[in-house]
Motif scaffolding. Structure first.
Motif, PDB file in Angstrom:
ATOM      1  N   MET A   1      11.118   0.363  -0.721  1.00 17.66           N
ATOM      2  CA  MET A   1      10.141  -0.645  -1.108  1.00 17.66           C
ATOM      3  C   MET A   1       8.895   0.050  -1.642  1.00 17.66           C
ATOM      4  N   ASN A   2       8.295  -0.500  -2.684  1.00 16.02           N
ATOM      5  CA  ASN A   2       7.084   0.063  -3.263  1.00 16.02           C
ATOM      6  C   ASN A   2       5.860  -0.585  -2.618  1.00 16.02           C
ATOM      7  N   TYR A   3       5.122   0.221  -1.867  1.00 16.85           N
ATOM      8  CA  TYR A   3       3.923  -0.270  -1.191  1.00 16.85           C
ATOM      9  C   TYR A   3       2.680   0.205  -1.928  1.00 16.85           C
ATOM     10  N   SER A   4       1.640  -0.602  -1.896  1.00 17.88           N
ATOM     11  CA  SER A   4       0.316  -0.185  -2.350  1.00 17.88           C
ATOM     12  C   SER A   4      -0.551   0.052  -1.121  1.00 17.88           C
ATOM     13  N   LYS A   5      -1.696   0.697  -1.320  1.00 19.46           N
ATOM     14  CA  LYS A   5      -2.601   0.909  -0.196  1.00 19.46           C
ATOM     15  C   LYS A   5      -3.056  -0.424   0.393  1.00 19.46           C
ATOM     16  N   ASP A   6      -3.337  -1.382  -0.469  1.00 22.42           N
ATOM     17  CA  ASP A   6      -3.811  -2.690   0.012  1.00 22.42           C
ATOM     18  C   ASP A   6      -2.723  -3.420   0.790  1.00 22.42           C
ATOM     19  N   SER A   7      -1.463  -3.361   0.306  1.00 17.15           N
ATOM     20  CA  SER A   7      -0.393  -4.073   1.018  1.00 17.15           C
ATOM     21  C   SER A   7      -0.133  -3.433   2.373  1.00 17.15           C
ATOM     22  N   ILE A   8      -0.266  -2.114   2.455  1.00  8.99           N
ATOM     23  CA  ILE A   8      -0.077  -1.434   3.743  1.00  8.99           C
ATOM     24  C   ILE A   8      -1.175  -1.838   4.712  1.00  8.99           C
ATOM     25  N   LYS A   9      -2.420  -1.886   4.252  1.00 11.41           N
ATOM     26  CA  LYS A   9      -3.527  -2.271   5.128  1.00 11.41           C
ATOM     27  C   LYS A   9      -3.368  -3.699   5.627  1.00 11.41           C
ATOM     28  N   GLN A  10      -2.810  -4.564   4.779  1.00 10.96           N
ATOM     29  CA  GLN A  10      -2.602  -5.943   5.201  1.00 10.96           C
ATOM     30  C   GLN A  10      -1.509  -6.030   6.261  1.00 10.96           C
ATOM     31  N   ILE A  11      -0.413  -5.288   6.074  1.00 10.09           N
ATOM     32  CA  ILE A  11       0.665  -5.271   7.066  1.00 10.09           C
ATOM     33  C   ILE A  11       0.166  -4.705   8.385  1.00 10.09           C
ATOM     34  N   VAL A  12      -0.585  -3.629   8.320  1.00 12.34           N
ATOM     35  CA  VAL A  12      -1.145  -3.015   9.531  1.00 12.34           C
ATOM     36  C   VAL A  12      -1.998  -4.024  10.293  1.00 12.34           C
ATOM     37  N   LYS A  13      -2.777  -4.805   9.556  1.00 11.41           N
ATOM     38  CA  LYS A  13      -3.620  -5.832  10.183  1.00 11.41           C
ATOM     39  C   LYS A  13      -2.775  -6.962  10.763  1.00 11.41           C
ATOM     40  N   ASP A  14      -1.809  -7.465   9.982  1.00 10.02           N
ATOM     41  CA  ASP A  14      -0.981  -8.594  10.427  1.00 10.02           C
ATOM     42  C   ASP A  14      -0.123  -8.230  11.629  1.00 10.02           C
ATOM     43  N   GLU A  15       0.408  -7.005  11.650  1.00 12.80           N
ATOM     44  CA  GLU A  15       1.302  -6.578  12.735  1.00 12.80           C
ATOM     45  C   GLU A  15       0.547  -6.023  13.947  1.00 12.80           C
ATOM     46  N   LYS A  16      -0.786  -5.978  13.824  1.00 10.97           N
ATOM     47  CA  LYS A  16      -1.640  -5.466  14.918  1.00 10.97           C
ATOM     48  C   LYS A  16      -1.239  -4.035  15.306  1.00 10.97           C
ATOM     49  N   VAL A  17      -1.041  -3.210  14.294  1.00  7.38           N
ATOM     50  CA  VAL A  17      -0.686  -1.807  14.517  1.00  7.38           C
ATOM     51  C   VAL A  17      -1.842  -1.096  15.221  1.00  7.38           C
TER      52      VAL A  17
ATOM     53  N   SER B   1      -4.709  28.135   8.191  1.00  7.24           N
ATOM     54  CA  SER B   1      -3.984  27.120   8.958  1.00  7.24           C
ATOM     55  C   SER B   1      -4.244  25.680   8.527  1.00  7.24           C
ATOM     56  N   ASP B   2      -5.340  25.415   7.830  1.00  7.47           N
ATOM     57  CA  ASP B   2      -5.676  24.032   7.490  1.00  7.47           C
ATOM     58  C   ASP B   2      -4.783  23.510   6.376  1.00  7.47           C
ATOM     59  N   MET B   3      -4.119  22.392   6.654  1.00  8.11           N
ATOM     60  CA  MET B   3      -3.271  21.734   5.659  1.00  8.11           C
ATOM     61  C   MET B   3      -3.542  20.224   5.715  1.00  8.11           C
ATOM     62  N   TYR B   4      -3.176  19.534   4.627  1.00 10.63           N
ATOM     63  CA  TYR B   4      -3.343  18.088   4.566  1.00 10.63           C
ATOM     64  C   TYR B   4      -1.988  17.399   4.620  1.00 10.63           C
ATOM     65  N   LEU B   5      -1.934  16.278   5.342  1.00  8.83           N
ATOM     66  CA  LEU B   5      -0.748  15.429   5.391  1.00  8.83           C
ATOM     67  C   LEU B   5      -0.956  14.275   4.417  1.00  8.83           C
ATOM     68  N   VAL B   6      -0.189  14.291   3.339  1.00  9.79           N
ATOM     69  CA  VAL B   6      -0.312  13.269   2.295  1.00  9.79           C
ATOM     70  C   VAL B   6       0.849  12.295   2.430  1.00  9.79           C
ATOM     71  N   PRO B   7       0.592  11.052   2.845  1.00 11.79           N
ATOM     72  CA  PRO B   7       1.690  10.119   3.119  1.00 11.79           C
ATOM     73  C   PRO B   7       2.387   9.650   1.851  1.00 11.79           C
ATOM     74  N   ASP B   8       3.706   9.583   1.916  1.00 12.13           N
ATOM     75  CA  ASP B   8       4.494   8.930   0.869  1.00 12.13           C
ATOM     76  C   ASP B   8       4.493   7.447   1.205  1.00 12.13           C
ATOM     77  N   LEU B   9       3.799   6.655   0.434  1.00 12.92           N
ATOM     78  CA  LEU B   9       3.600   5.246   0.778  1.00 12.92           C
ATOM     79  C   LEU B   9       4.922   4.487   0.875  1.00 12.92           C
ATOM     80  N   ASP B  10       5.925   4.917   0.119  1.00 15.87           N
ATOM     81  CA  ASP B  10       7.218   4.220   0.152  1.00 15.87           C
ATOM     82  C   ASP B  10       7.950   4.416   1.474  1.00 15.87           C
ATOM     83  N   THR B  11       7.509   5.357   2.297  1.00 13.40           N
ATOM     84  CA  THR B  11       8.165   5.591   3.593  1.00 13.40           C
ATOM     85  C   THR B  11       7.473   4.850   4.726  1.00 13.40           C
TER      86      THR B  11
END
Length: 436
Positions: free
Chosen positions: A1-17, A65-75
């Motif tokens: 599924m193709n997620y956007s940042k806004d759709s993820i934030k809405q799901i996080v809010k709706d599901e009370k993550v 040692s410092d690295m960044y974790l860049v999320p794949d939004l589709d996952t």
């Protein structure tokens, strides 16, 4: 599924993550994760989540040692309750350096690089994996013991098969993750099981294999069993493999199907298979990555030993199922489920493409039972990890697929594993030599 940042934030809010789990995979194929409170959702989505990578196998030194974790939004996925009763959302991440570049030792990046090479040649590669596992009982303290969960055999049904409810729960959970389930059944060995899910592109498949292994272990634990992907946990029983079905496409059509050839297999397919066969010994160091792996790759237990291909002969490393048309594919039978799926698929792509470029010859399909051939007319896979590592070190194509960083550290780590193993005195040696 193709997620956007806004759709993820809405799901996080709706599901009370409540928490965000950022997953990634180390060089040896272990899933790692960092959890952040949901209040950090903006930082996560803006690629600002940093972690200390110095203790992660195959990653960086303490001074870098410092690295960044860049999320794949589709996952993105809110975890099912039977995986974790807390409300957690998961991302699979890529690893980036502070200067904004992909980390060359990230297994996911290594696979992406191989996939780009295929794309540049006009190909996409699909994979269907078949990971097998054992279920063992637990002792009173909750630790696994070497007692299998049943005494059933291949395709046995309940009540002999005591893992059917476990497999159903695993399948339900995987469906909640978006998997397309195909089949599940009891395998040949006692306590051994297989659950198949639908093929996909190589990156999604590698992600799915990691998710699959985590879910299997979680659900088995819920049923008070221990799931292991160890290739050969029981002497004189079949081991667990992870057969990989590969298919190649160009412009939406199968590059492996040729309706005008005698066996309907294209020259491209045979060149691709030939590349994998040509690099088989080095590939084994990745697809069969530990000392136990080679106790599965022995004659008589349905695991391949011979570096050859066939149409239905399971004694060969590569088997071509009967399906034709868009379903034309071949099955690489030697990988086992302890392999890092990203590195496994990367070396298979690289070797196959090399076969196409150089128009390598796969030879004729084998019809003999190669377990019974003793005249050395057919090459065999390495018999131990040391042989495989030597072949990998001498294989420029595979070393290039892994990159300078990972190939160096992987060989060092695995050669140390072999050396440590070689110093151990087993019970078999004591039984056989103590009174000599």
């Amino acid at each position: 599924m193709n997620y956007s940042k806004d759709s993820i934030k809405q799901i996080v809010k709706d599901e009370k993550v409540e928490f965000l789990r950022l997953e990634f995979t180390d060089m040896l194929g272990e899933t790692k994760n960092v959890e952040l409170p949901v209040e950090e959702i903006d930082a996560v989505l803006n690629d600002e989540a940093m972690f200390d990578s110095s203790s992660i196998s195959g990653f960086s030194e303490i001074q870098e040692s410092d690295m960044y974790l860049v999320p794949d939004l589709d996952t993105f996925k809110v975890l099912p309750e039977n995986v974790d009763e807390d409300c957690i959302a998961r991302f699979i991440c890529d690893i980036y350096t502070p200067d904004g570049n992909p980390f060359e030792g990230d297994p996911r990046y290594i696979l992406k690089r191989a996939m780009k090479e295929a794309k540049d040649l006009g190909y996409t590669v699909n994979v269907g994996p078949e990971p097998e596992f054992f279920l063992f009982k637990l002792n009173e303290e909750g630790y696994p013991i070497r007692k299998m969960n049943d005494r059933a055999g291949y395709f046995d049904a309940s009540p002999k098969d005591k893992g059917d409810k476990v497999r159903r729960d695993i399948a339900r959970t995987l469906k909640n993750f978006g998997f397309e389930m195909e089949a599940s059944h009891h395998e040949v060995a006692q306590g051994q099981h297989e659950i198949n899910f639908r093929f996909d592109n190589m990156l999604t498949t590698a992600d799915n294999i990691q998710t699959f292994k985590n879910v299997v272990k979680d659900i088995a634990s819920n049923h008070e069993y221990h799931a292991t992907f160890m290739p050969k946990p029981i002497t004189k029983e079949n081991g667990s493999g992870m057969h990989c079905h590969l298919s190649l496409f160009t412009k939406g059509d199968s590059a492996f199907y040729d309706q005008y050839s005698d066996d309907e297999l294209s020259a491209t397919m045979k060149h691709f298979m030939a590349g994998i066969l040509h690099h088989a010994n080095g590939i084994a160091a990745i697809t069969n990555p530990n000392v136990n792996s080679y106790k599965r790759l022995v004659p008589g237990y349905e695991a391949p030993v011979s570096v050859a291909w066939s149409h239905s002969n399971r004694s060969c490393m590569i088997r071509v199922p009967m399906t034709r048309g868009k379903g034309t594919r071949f099955e690489v039978r030697n990988p086992d489920p302890t392999a890092n799926p990203y590195l496994t698929l990367a070396v298979l792509i690289k070797a196959g493409l090399e076969g196409i470029r150089n128009e390598l010859d796969a030879g004729e399909a084998e019809t003999r039972n190669l377990y019974e051939v003793t005249d050395n007319s057919v090459p065999t896979l390495p018999t131990n990890l040391k042989e495989a590592l030597k072949a990998l070190r001498n294989d420029e194509v595979l070393m290039d697929a892994l990159g300078d960083h990972t190939s160096k550290i992987y060989l060092e780590e695995k050669e140390q594993e072999w050396n440590t193993y070689s110093l151990q005195v087993s019970q078999w040696e004591i039984d056989h030599y103590m009174n000599k």
